[in-house]
Design a protein around this motif. Structure first.
Motif, PDB file in Angstrom:
ATOM      1  N   GLY A   6       0.774  -1.094  -0.205  1.00  0.00           N
ATOM      2  CA  GLY A   6      -0.145  -0.230   0.080  1.00  0.00           C
ATOM      3  C   GLY A   6       0.774   1.197   0.071  1.00  0.00           C
ATOM      4  N   LEU A   7       0.554   2.234  -0.803  1.00  0.00           N
ATOM      5  CA  LEU A   7       1.163   3.482  -0.898  1.00  0.00           C
ATOM      6  C   LEU A   7       0.615   4.699  -0.666  1.00  0.00           C
ATOM      7  N   TYR A   8       0.824   5.174   0.644  1.00  0.00           N
ATOM      8  CA  TYR A   8       0.312   6.460   1.136  1.00  0.00           C
ATOM      9  C   TYR A   8       0.901   7.603   0.688  1.00  0.00           C
ATOM     10  N   VAL A   9      -0.037   8.543  -0.086  1.00  0.00           N
ATOM     11  CA  VAL A   9       0.885   9.614  -0.839  1.00  0.00           C
ATOM     12  C   VAL A   9      -0.328  10.829  -0.780  1.00  0.00           C
ATOM     13  N   LYS A  10       0.423  11.922  -1.006  1.00  0.00           N
ATOM     14  CA  LYS A  10      -0.428  13.176  -1.449  1.00  0.00           C
ATOM     15  C   LYS A  10      -0.529  13.118  -2.827  1.00  0.00           C
ATOM     16  N   ASN A  11      -1.983  13.683  -3.257  1.00  0.00           N
ATOM     17  CA  ASN A  11      -2.055  13.783  -4.713  1.00  0.00           C
ATOM     18  C   ASN A  11      -2.138  12.418  -5.235  1.00  0.00           C
ATOM     19  N   SER A  12      -3.207  11.484  -4.679  1.00  0.00           N
ATOM     20  CA  SER A  12      -3.069  10.154  -5.044  1.00  0.00           C
ATOM     21  C   SER A  12      -3.743  10.073  -6.421  1.00  0.00           C
ATOM     22  N   VAL A  13      -4.415  10.900  -6.943  1.00  0.00           N
ATOM     23  CA  VAL A  13      -4.860  10.683  -8.205  1.00  0.00           C
ATOM     24  C   VAL A  13      -4.022  10.817  -9.166  1.00  0.00           C
ATOM     25  N   GLU A  14      -2.997  12.034  -9.116  1.00  0.00           N
ATOM     26  CA  GLU A  14      -1.859  12.030 -10.042  1.00  0.00           C
ATOM     27  C   GLU A  14      -0.830  11.043  -9.998  1.00  0.00           C
ATOM     28  N   ALA A  15      -0.543  10.331  -8.647  1.00  0.00           N
ATOM     29  CA  ALA A  15       0.032   9.397  -8.555  1.00  0.00           C
ATOM     30  C   ALA A  15      -0.372   8.080  -8.903  1.00  0.00           C
ATOM     31  N   VAL A  16      -1.647   7.793  -9.152  1.00  0.00           N
ATOM     32  CA  VAL A  16      -2.290   6.828  -9.905  1.00  0.00           C
ATOM     33  C   VAL A  16      -1.902   6.680 -11.309  1.00  0.00           C
ATOM     34  N   VAL A  53      -3.057   2.594  -3.665  1.00  0.00           N
ATOM     35  CA  VAL A  53      -2.748   3.772  -3.491  1.00  0.00           C
ATOM     36  C   VAL A  53      -3.606   4.371  -2.817  1.00  0.00           C
ATOM     37  N   VAL A  54      -3.359   5.105  -1.711  1.00  0.00           N
ATOM     38  CA  VAL A  54      -4.406   5.796  -0.850  1.00  0.00           C
ATOM     39  C   VAL A  54      -3.860   7.075  -0.387  1.00  0.00           C
ATOM     40  N   GLU A  55      -4.752   8.193  -0.494  1.00  0.00           N
ATOM     41  CA  GLU A  55      -4.304   9.486  -0.074  1.00  0.00           C
ATOM     42  C   GLU A  55      -4.244   9.723   1.298  1.00  0.00           C
ATOM     43  N   SER A  56      -2.907  10.151   1.424  1.00  0.00           N
ATOM     44  CA  SER A  56      -2.568  10.283   2.865  1.00  0.00           C
ATOM     45  C   SER A  56      -3.119  11.558   3.474  1.00  0.00           C
ATOM     46  N   ASP A  57      -3.242  11.623   4.697  1.00  0.00           N
ATOM     47  CA  ASP A  57      -3.932  12.866   5.143  1.00  0.00           C
ATOM     48  C   ASP A  57      -3.007  13.763   5.805  1.00  0.00           C
ATOM     49  N   LYS A  58      -1.647  13.522   5.490  1.00  0.00           N
ATOM     50  CA  LYS A  58      -0.314  14.350   5.898  1.00  0.00           C
ATOM     51  C   LYS A  58       0.595  14.140   5.071  1.00  0.00           C
ATOM     52  N   ASP A  59       1.455  15.470   4.882  1.00  0.00           N
ATOM     53  CA  ASP A  59       2.647  15.187   3.910  1.00  0.00           C
ATOM     54  C   ASP A  59       3.593  14.064   4.486  1.00  0.00           C
ATOM     55  N   VAL A  60       3.830  13.379   3.650  1.00  0.00           N
ATOM     56  CA  VAL A  60       4.728  11.993   3.738  1.00  0.00           C
ATOM     57  C   VAL A  60       6.062  12.218   3.229  1.00  0.00           C
TER      58      VAL A  60
END
Length: 134
Positions: A6-16, A53-60
């Protein structure tokens, strides 16, 4: 059973979109947050799950955004692993039922590795939203 990532990222749509383009992946089952980011997304190649891929609720940046998952055949095996991994670690989600799993837990072990432990689950209803978890 098996491992997953599982990848926890900011901007999950862009990452996907990036991972789809770079690795030739397909977006499978997914749930969107109210803001359009991914609450959960599954990326696969030729029918084989590669990662979620999941949207993180904080800066990772500067932290470990990766969570390894393992699916156990039953609750007894999951509890044994959970109890071993939590020794000297941090429990993020105690063993519980989730909309997609009858038994799951999250723990960071004493080495800083993030784990999602589960038993074979099921898909939530098509009208499931993240608010259903609250």
């Amino acid at each position: 059973m098996g491992f997953s990532v599982g990848l926890y990222v900011k901007n999950s749509v862009e990452a996907v979109e990036l991972y789809k383009a770079v690795f030739g992946l397909e977006l499978g089952y997914h749930v969107l947050n109210d803001d359009g980011s991914y609450f959960h997304s599954e990326l696969s190649k030729e029918g084989v799950n590669v990662c979620s891929v999941v949207e993180s609720d904080k800066d990772v940046s500067g932290v470990n955004p990766i969570e390894l998952g393992y699916t156990f055949s039953d609750r007894v095996e999951l509890e044994k692993a959970f109890n071993a991994l939590k020794e000297g670690g941090t429990v993020k989600l105690d063993i519980c039922e989730l909309p997609w799993s009858p038994c799951a837990a999250c723990v960071t072990d004493r080495f800083g590795v993030n784990w999602y432990l589960t038993v074979p689950g099921y898909r939530p209803p098509d009208d499931f939203t993240p608010a259903d978890c609250k």
